[in-house]
Design a protein around this motif. Structure first.
Motif, PDB file in Angstrom:
ATOM      1  N   MET A   1      63.219  34.092  69.385  1.00  0.00           N
ATOM      2  CA  MET A   1      63.921  33.805  68.142  1.00  0.00           C
ATOM      3  C   MET A   1      63.477  34.809  67.100  1.00  0.00           C
ATOM      4  SD  MET A   1      63.644  30.470  65.622  1.00  0.00           S
ATOM      5  CE  MET A   1      61.903  30.596  65.411  1.00  0.00           C
ATOM      6  N   LYS A   2      64.435  35.304  66.338  1.00  0.00           N
ATOM      7  CA  LYS A   2      64.142  36.184  65.216  1.00  0.00           C
ATOM      8  C   LYS A   2      64.407  35.389  63.935  1.00  0.00           C
ATOM      9  CE  LYS A   2      65.088  40.558  63.079  1.00  0.00           C
ATOM     10  NZ  LYS A   2      65.952  41.705  62.941  1.00  0.00           N
ATOM     11  N   LEU A   3      63.377  35.260  63.100  1.00  0.00           N
ATOM     12  CA  LEU A   3      63.472  34.459  61.884  1.00  0.00           C
ATOM     13  C   LEU A   3      63.070  35.280  60.675  1.00  0.00           C
ATOM     14  CD1 LEU A   3      63.768  31.675  60.433  1.00  0.00           C
ATOM     15  CD2 LEU A   3      61.358  31.302  60.961  1.00  0.00           C
ATOM     16  N   GLU A   4      63.924  35.255  59.656  1.00  0.00           N
ATOM     17  CA  GLU A   4      63.611  35.833  58.349  1.00  0.00           C
ATOM     18  C   GLU A   4      63.662  34.686  57.354  1.00  0.00           C
ATOM     19  OE1 GLU A   4      65.975  39.369  57.327  1.00  0.00           O
ATOM     20  OE2 GLU A   4      66.634  39.327  59.430  1.00  0.00           O
ATOM     21  N   LEU A   5      62.534  34.431  56.681  1.00  0.00           N
ATOM     22  CA  LEU A   5      62.479  33.340  55.715  1.00  0.00           C
ATOM     23  C   LEU A   5      61.642  33.778  54.533  1.00  0.00           C
ATOM     24  CD1 LEU A   5      63.001  30.414  54.826  1.00  0.00           C
ATOM     25  CD2 LEU A   5      61.021  29.737  56.202  1.00  0.00           C
ATOM     26  N   ASP A   6      62.258  33.742  53.378  1.00  0.00           N
ATOM     27  CA  ASP A   6      61.578  34.058  52.127  1.00  0.00           C
ATOM     28  C   ASP A   6      62.074  33.058  51.095  1.00  0.00           C
ATOM     29  OD1 ASP A   6      59.997  35.386  50.253  1.00  0.00           O
ATOM     30  OD2 ASP A   6      61.498  36.922  49.840  1.00  0.00           O
ATOM     31  N   VAL A   7      61.175  32.591  50.248  1.00  0.00           N
ATOM     32  CA  VAL A   7      61.547  31.636  49.218  1.00  0.00           C
ATOM     33  C   VAL A   7      61.239  32.214  47.849  1.00  0.00           C
ATOM     34  CG1 VAL A   7      61.266  29.587  50.643  1.00  0.00           C
ATOM     35  CG2 VAL A   7      59.322  30.469  49.372  1.00  0.00           C
ATOM     36  N   TYR A   8      61.923  31.690  46.849  1.00  0.00           N
ATOM     37  CA  TYR A   8      61.632  32.085  45.478  1.00  0.00           C
ATOM     38  C   TYR A   8      60.251  31.560  45.110  1.00  0.00           C
ATOM     39  CZ  TYR A   8      66.548  33.299  45.092  1.00  0.00           C
ATOM     40  OH  TYR A   8      67.777  33.865  45.280  1.00  0.00           O
ATOM     41  N   SER A   9      59.561  32.260  44.240  1.00  0.00           N
ATOM     42  CA  SER A   9      58.187  31.881  43.905  1.00  0.00           C
ATOM     43  C   SER A   9      58.106  30.686  42.970  1.00  0.00           C
ATOM     44  CB  SER A   9      57.454  33.071  43.285  1.00  0.00           C
ATOM     45  OG  SER A   9      58.092  33.463  42.086  1.00  0.00           O
ATOM     46  N   SER A  10      59.181  30.348  42.304  1.00  0.00           N
ATOM     47  CA  SER A  10      59.072  29.280  41.315  1.00  0.00           C
ATOM     48  C   SER A  10      60.065  28.141  41.490  1.00  0.00           C
ATOM     49  CB  SER A  10      59.228  29.861  39.904  1.00  0.00           C
ATOM     50  OG  SER A  10      60.514  30.424  39.760  1.00  0.00           O
ATOM     51  N   ILE A  11      60.896  28.180  42.495  1.00  0.00           N
ATOM     52  CA  ILE A  11      61.796  27.050  42.736  1.00  0.00           C
ATOM     53  C   ILE A  11      61.825  26.731  44.227  1.00  0.00           C
ATOM     54  CG2 ILE A  11      63.248  27.437  40.723  1.00  0.00           C
ATOM     55  CD1 ILE A  11      65.322  28.713  42.567  1.00  0.00           C
ATOM     56  N   CYS A  12      62.180  25.536  44.542  1.00  0.00           N
ATOM     57  CA  CYS A  12      62.190  25.070  45.933  1.00  0.00           C
ATOM     58  C   CYS A  12      63.526  25.423  46.592  1.00  0.00           C
ATOM     59  CB  CYS A  12      61.924  23.567  45.978  1.00  0.00           C
ATOM     60  SG  CYS A  12      62.970  22.621  44.860  1.00  0.00           S
ATOM     61  N   PHE A  17      67.128  33.492  54.389  1.00  0.00           N
ATOM     62  CA  PHE A  17      66.937  32.596  55.522  1.00  0.00           C
ATOM     63  C   PHE A  17      67.949  32.995  56.585  1.00  0.00           C
ATOM     64  CE2 PHE A  17      66.982  27.826  56.898  1.00  0.00           C
ATOM     65  CZ  PHE A  17      66.148  28.106  57.963  1.00  0.00           C
ATOM     66  N   VAL A  18      67.471  33.710  57.602  1.00  0.00           N
ATOM     67  CA  VAL A  18      68.326  34.224  58.665  1.00  0.00           C
ATOM     68  C   VAL A  18      67.664  33.904  60.005  1.00  0.00           C
ATOM     69  CG1 VAL A  18      69.417  36.280  59.655  1.00  0.00           C
ATOM     70  CG2 VAL A  18      69.118  36.105  57.173  1.00  0.00           C
ATOM     71  N   ILE A  19      68.433  33.331  60.910  1.00  0.00           N
ATOM     72  CA  ILE A  19      67.938  32.990  62.243  1.00  0.00           C
ATOM     73  C   ILE A  19      68.803  33.710  63.272  1.00  0.00           C
ATOM     74  CG2 ILE A  19      67.476  31.146  63.893  1.00  0.00           C
ATOM     75  CD1 ILE A  19      67.448  29.222  61.430  1.00  0.00           C
ATOM     76  N   ASN A  20      68.164  34.554  64.073  1.00  0.00           N
ATOM     77  CA  ASN A  20      68.872  35.311  65.116  1.00  0.00           C
ATOM     78  C   ASN A  20      70.106  36.023  64.563  1.00  0.00           C
ATOM     79  OD1 ASN A  20      67.011  34.587  67.105  1.00  0.00           O
ATOM     80  ND2 ASN A  20      68.116  32.713  67.597  1.00  0.00           N
ATOM     81  N   GLY A  21      69.962  36.579  63.368  1.00  0.00           N
ATOM     82  CA  GLY A  21      71.039  37.343  62.749  1.00  0.00           C
ATOM     83  C   GLY A  21      72.095  36.512  62.036  1.00  0.00           C
ATOM     84  N   ILE A  22      71.934  35.194  62.006  1.00  0.00           N
ATOM     85  CA  ILE A  22      72.905  34.300  61.380  1.00  0.00           C
ATOM     86  C   ILE A  22      72.325  33.772  60.079  1.00  0.00           C
ATOM     87  CG2 ILE A  22      74.212  32.152  61.647  1.00  0.00           C
ATOM     88  CD1 ILE A  22      73.864  32.614  64.736  1.00  0.00           C
ATOM     89  N   LYS A  23      73.060  33.934  58.975  1.00  0.00           N
ATOM     90  CA  LYS A  23      72.614  33.394  57.695  1.00  0.00           C
ATOM     91  C   LYS A  23      72.503  31.879  57.823  1.00  0.00           C
ATOM     92  CE  LYS A  23      73.394  33.324  52.804  1.00  0.00           C
ATOM     93  NZ  LYS A  23      74.180  33.614  51.663  1.00  0.00           N
ATOM     94  N   ALA A  24      71.332  31.366  57.467  1.00  0.00           N
ATOM     95  CA  ALA A  24      71.055  29.945  57.669  1.00  0.00           C
ATOM     96  C   ALA A  24      70.994  29.195  56.347  1.00  0.00           C
ATOM     97  CB  ALA A  24      69.732  29.790  58.418  1.00  0.00           C
ATOM     98  N   SER A  25      71.093  27.891  56.456  1.00  0.00           N
ATOM     99  CA  SER A  25      70.961  26.997  55.319  1.00  0.00           C
ATOM    100  C   SER A  25      69.907  25.951  55.652  1.00  0.00           C
ATOM    101  CB  SER A  25      72.284  26.304  55.023  1.00  0.00           C
ATOM    102  OG  SER A  25      72.098  25.271  54.065  1.00  0.00           O
TER     103      SER A  25
END
Length: 90
Positions: A1-12, A17-25
């Motif tokens: 699995m290829k996972l890209e996950l980054d969050v904003y530093s001040s909000i939840c 957020f991308v999983i195996n090349g697919i934009k995730a929610s």
């Protein structure tokens, strides 16, 4: 699995957020909920927490992941977008 996950530093919220090349929610994996709204000030969170859903086959197929990978993603989301007491959205 290829996972890209980054969050904003001040909000939840997820920034990337991308999983195996697919934009995730995150909404495919769970929900954000203030579990203690009675302990917050107006327009703030008492305990913002990410609560994961049980893995659904439709979501596993959508992202091409296993149940174990799904659960690992949920653990990451919980650690990234659970903020506890917060007033960043004010």
């Amino acid at each position: 699995m290829k996972l890209e996950l980054d969050v904003y530093s001040s909000i939840c919220e997820t920034k990337t957020f991308v999983i195996n090349g697919i934009k995730a929610s995150y909404k495919d994996f769970g929900r954000k909920i203030d579990t203690q709204p009675d302990k917050s000030r107006p327009n703030a969170c008492g305990n913002m927490t990410f609560e994961s859903f049980a893995p659904a086959q439709q979501i596993l197929d959508k992202y091409g992941i296993s149940s174990k990978e799904y659960n690992n993603i949920c653990i990451l989301l919980r650690s990234c977008i659970s903020f506890g007491v917060c007033r960043q959205c004010v």
